[in-house]
Design an enzyme around this catalytic site. Structure first.
Site, PDB file in Angstrom:
ATOM      1  N   ASN A  10       0.857  -1.194   0.000  1.00  0.00           N
ATOM      2  CA  ASN A  10       0.000   0.000   0.000  1.00  0.00           C
ATOM      3  C   ASN A  10       0.898   1.251   0.000  1.00  0.00           C
ATOM      4  O   ASN A  10       1.715   1.422   0.913  1.00  0.00           O
ATOM      5  CB  ASN A  10      -0.897  -0.046   1.242  1.00  0.00           C
ATOM      6  CG  ASN A  10      -1.834   1.146   1.332  1.00  0.00           C
ATOM      7  OD1 ASN A  10      -1.425   2.274   1.113  1.00  0.00           O
ATOM      8  ND2 ASN A  10      -3.087   0.904   1.666  1.00  0.00           N
ATOM      9  N   HIS A  13       0.927   6.194   2.026  1.00  0.00           N
ATOM     10  CA  HIS A  13       1.648   7.132   2.887  1.00  0.00           C
ATOM     11  C   HIS A  13       2.905   7.709   2.238  1.00  0.00           C
ATOM     12  O   HIS A  13       3.508   8.629   2.789  1.00  0.00           O
ATOM     13  CB  HIS A  13       1.881   6.511   4.266  1.00  0.00           C
ATOM     14  CG  HIS A  13       0.560   6.267   4.931  1.00  0.00           C
ATOM     15  ND1 HIS A  13      -0.297   7.302   5.220  1.00  0.00           N
ATOM     16  CD2 HIS A  13      -0.093   5.123   5.252  1.00  0.00           C
ATOM     17  CE1 HIS A  13      -1.408   6.796   5.726  1.00  0.00           C
ATOM     18  NE2 HIS A  13      -1.307   5.486   5.753  1.00  0.00           N
ATOM     19  N   HIS A  46      -5.591   3.753  -1.599  1.00  0.00           N
ATOM     20  CA  HIS A  46      -6.927   4.122  -1.120  1.00  0.00           C
ATOM     21  C   HIS A  46      -7.214   5.549  -1.566  1.00  0.00           C
ATOM     22  O   HIS A  46      -6.570   6.491  -1.092  1.00  0.00           O
ATOM     23  CB  HIS A  46      -6.934   4.011   0.410  1.00  0.00           C
ATOM     24  CG  HIS A  46      -8.259   4.263   1.052  1.00  0.00           C
ATOM     25  ND1 HIS A  46      -8.447   4.144   2.411  1.00  0.00           N
ATOM     26  CD2 HIS A  46      -9.468   4.626   0.557  1.00  0.00           C
ATOM     27  CE1 HIS A  46      -9.702   4.425   2.709  1.00  0.00           C
ATOM     28  NE2 HIS A  46     -10.347   4.734   1.605  1.00  0.00           N
ATOM     29  N   ARG A  48      -9.332   8.284  -0.943  1.00  0.00           N
ATOM     30  CA  ARG A  48     -10.328   8.698   0.054  1.00  0.00           C
ATOM     31  C   ARG A  48     -11.160   9.843  -0.487  1.00  0.00           C
ATOM     32  O   ARG A  48     -10.698  10.607  -1.342  1.00  0.00           O
ATOM     33  CB  ARG A  48      -9.639   9.131   1.353  1.00  0.00           C
ATOM     34  CG  ARG A  48      -8.905   7.997   2.054  1.00  0.00           C
ATOM     35  CD  ARG A  48      -8.373   8.479   3.394  1.00  0.00           C
ATOM     36  NE  ARG A  48      -9.440   8.580   4.368  1.00  0.00           N
ATOM     37  CZ  ARG A  48      -9.687   7.708   5.344  1.00  0.00           C
ATOM     38  NH1 ARG A  48      -8.928   6.654   5.484  1.00  0.00           N
ATOM     39  NH2 ARG A  48     -10.679   7.884   6.175  1.00  0.00           N
ATOM     40  N   ARG A  52      -6.865  12.908   0.923  1.00  0.00           N
ATOM     41  CA  ARG A  52      -5.800  13.372   1.832  1.00  0.00           C
ATOM     42  C   ARG A  52      -4.441  12.789   1.456  1.00  0.00           C
ATOM     43  O   ARG A  52      -3.417  13.333   1.806  1.00  0.00           O
ATOM     44  CB  ARG A  52      -6.152  13.052   3.275  1.00  0.00           C
ATOM     45  CG  ARG A  52      -6.099  11.585   3.590  1.00  0.00           C
ATOM     46  CD  ARG A  52      -6.311  11.336   5.072  1.00  0.00           C
ATOM     47  NE  ARG A  52      -7.669  11.586   5.489  1.00  0.00           N
ATOM     48  CZ  ARG A  52      -8.223  11.013   6.551  1.00  0.00           C
ATOM     49  NH1 ARG A  52      -7.506  10.184   7.293  1.00  0.00           N
ATOM     50  NH2 ARG A  52      -9.469  11.236   6.886  1.00  0.00           N
ATOM     51  N   GLU A  73      -8.622   0.636  -3.071  1.00  0.00           N
ATOM     52  CA  GLU A  73      -9.420   0.697  -1.831  1.00  0.00           C
ATOM     53  C   GLU A  73     -10.339   1.886  -1.903  1.00  0.00           C
ATOM     54  O   GLU A  73      -9.907   3.006  -2.244  1.00  0.00           O
ATOM     55  CB  GLU A  73      -8.492   0.901  -0.629  1.00  0.00           C
ATOM     56  CG  GLU A  73      -7.974  -0.373  -0.054  1.00  0.00           C
ATOM     57  CD  GLU A  73      -7.165  -0.070   1.187  1.00  0.00           C
ATOM     58  OE1 GLU A  73      -7.438   0.928   1.870  1.00  0.00           O
ATOM     59  OE2 GLU A  73      -6.244  -0.826   1.443  1.00  0.00           O
ATOM     60  N   THR A 104      -8.506   3.748   8.470  1.00  0.00           N
ATOM     61  CA  THR A 104      -9.732   2.960   8.458  1.00  0.00           C
ATOM     62  C   THR A 104      -9.938   2.288   9.812  1.00  0.00           C
ATOM     63  O   THR A 104      -9.144   1.445  10.221  1.00  0.00           O
ATOM     64  CB  THR A 104      -9.656   1.890   7.348  1.00  0.00           C
ATOM     65  OG1 THR A 104      -9.210   2.532   6.163  1.00  0.00           O
ATOM     66  CG2 THR A 104     -11.000   1.248   7.113  1.00  0.00           C
ATOM     67  N   GLU A 154     -11.236  -9.232   3.060  1.00  0.00           N
ATOM     68  CA  GLU A 154      -9.960  -8.919   3.711  1.00  0.00           C
ATOM     69  C   GLU A 154     -10.243  -8.766   5.201  1.00  0.00           C
ATOM     70  O   GLU A 154     -11.069  -7.934   5.597  1.00  0.00           O
ATOM     71  CB  GLU A 154      -9.352  -7.637   3.134  1.00  0.00           C
ATOM     72  CG  GLU A 154      -8.015  -7.312   3.786  1.00  0.00           C
ATOM     73  CD  GLU A 154      -7.219  -6.242   3.053  1.00  0.00           C
ATOM     74  OE1 GLU A 154      -7.305  -6.164   1.816  1.00  0.00           O
ATOM     75  OE2 GLU A 154      -6.512  -5.490   3.745  1.00  0.00           O
ATOM     76  N   HIS A 193      -3.832  -4.468   7.736  1.00  0.00           N
ATOM     77  CA  HIS A 193      -3.966  -3.271   8.567  1.00  0.00           C
ATOM     78  C   HIS A 193      -3.083  -3.383   9.793  1.00  0.00           C
ATOM     79  O   HIS A 193      -3.247  -4.283  10.610  1.00  0.00           O
ATOM     80  CB  HIS A 193      -5.410  -2.970   9.004  1.00  0.00           C
ATOM     81  CG  HIS A 193      -5.616  -1.486   9.232  1.00  0.00           C
ATOM     82  ND1 HIS A 193      -5.187  -0.860  10.366  1.00  0.00           N
ATOM     83  CD2 HIS A 193      -6.138  -0.526   8.439  1.00  0.00           C
ATOM     84  CE1 HIS A 193      -5.464   0.434  10.267  1.00  0.00           C
ATOM     85  NE2 HIS A 193      -6.024   0.672   9.104  1.00  0.00           N
TER      86      HIS A 193
END
Ligand code: PXP
Length: 243
Positions: A10, A13, A46, A48, A52, A73, A104, A154, A193
């Site tokens: 992922n 970030h 993801h 969003r 962000r 995502e 999340t 998931e 996660h």
């Protein structure tokens, strides 16, 4: 020969760091390229509602420029379903999304939202996108996912990662039981996660789990080891645990 275990990296970030300064560095697409070289089996991002971290253009570039399956995502909203149907990623993972949360929190309540979730699954599946539902390790949520025709779930590993000692062991047992239940009713089971070098082993050792999605820890550890080395070390720990 143990069941293979895929690693989805992922890159959200990387975009968080980029956005802190508003420029174009570091580029999450470059991170995805490094992840591929380091042995990732897929890329997860993801988009969003508040954009962000990942932005629409990042998603398009991840799809067009990276030769790995893209896992999109997203919240089960008409806006996101429309974007995903136009982009046609390999997979979409439906997650709950609250504007005020940092990440999340908790899994999708499939049991309580069968209408919205079922419509999103149908619209995405019609566009050829494999849908997964991000849920707590709760057999009722797994049964509802199956009932709505989602091929993949998931399992949320956040609680397992946050706790220590007996509470972590209890959560691990719950995840293991859910993974067995999921495969028994015909679902492909993923997990993710909060996973780190310290927490990945026992989850990777659950033979029914086919894929782990890991982001924040890898991007953080990249500060110390470099992204490729962090991914290779995660891969090594996953493979050792699976053996
Ligand atoms: N899987 C899902 C469904 C997620 O929402 C996230 C966080 O975006 C992850 C996996 C990765 O979690 P982490 O960044 O904590 O590794």
């Amino acid at each position: 020969m143990p069941n293979p275990l895929r690693l989805g990296v992922n890159v959200d970030h990387v975009a968080t760091i980029r956005n802190a300064r508003g420029g174009d560095h570091p580029d999450p697409v470059r991170a995805a390229r490094v992840a591929k070289e380091a042995g990732a089996d897929g890329i997860t991002a993801h988009l969003r509602e508040d954009r962000r971290h990942i932005r629409d253009d990042d998603m398009r570039r991840l799809k067009d420029e990276i030769a790995l399956p893209l896992n999109f995502e997203m919240a089960a909203t008409p806006e996101m379903v429309g974007i995903a149907r136009a982009l046609r990623p390999h997979a979409a993972c439906l997650v709950p999304e609250k504007r005020e949360e940092r990440t999340t929190e908790g899994g999708l309540d499939v049991v309580g939202n069968k209408g919205v979730v079922g419509d999103a699954i149908a619209a995405l599946a019609e566009a050829g996108i494999r849908v997964s539902l991000f849920i707590e390790a709760d057999p009722r949520q797994l049964d509802a996912a199956r009932e709505l025709g989602a091929p993949v779930v998931e399992l949320h590993t956040g609680t397992y990662c946050e706790h220590v000692g007996a509470a972590r062991e209890r959560e691990l047992a719950r995840i293991g039981a859910a993974a067995r239940h999921g495969t028994a009713i015909g679902l492909e089971v993923h997990a993710g996660h909060g996973l780190s070098f310290d927490t990945v082993g026992p989850i990777a050792a659950i033979p029914e789990i086919a894929e782990l999605n890991i982001g924040h820890f890898l991007v953080g550890e990249a500060v110390f080891l470099g992204l490729a080395a962090a991914i290779r070390e995660m891969r090594r720990r996953m493979d050792n645990a699976r053996r």
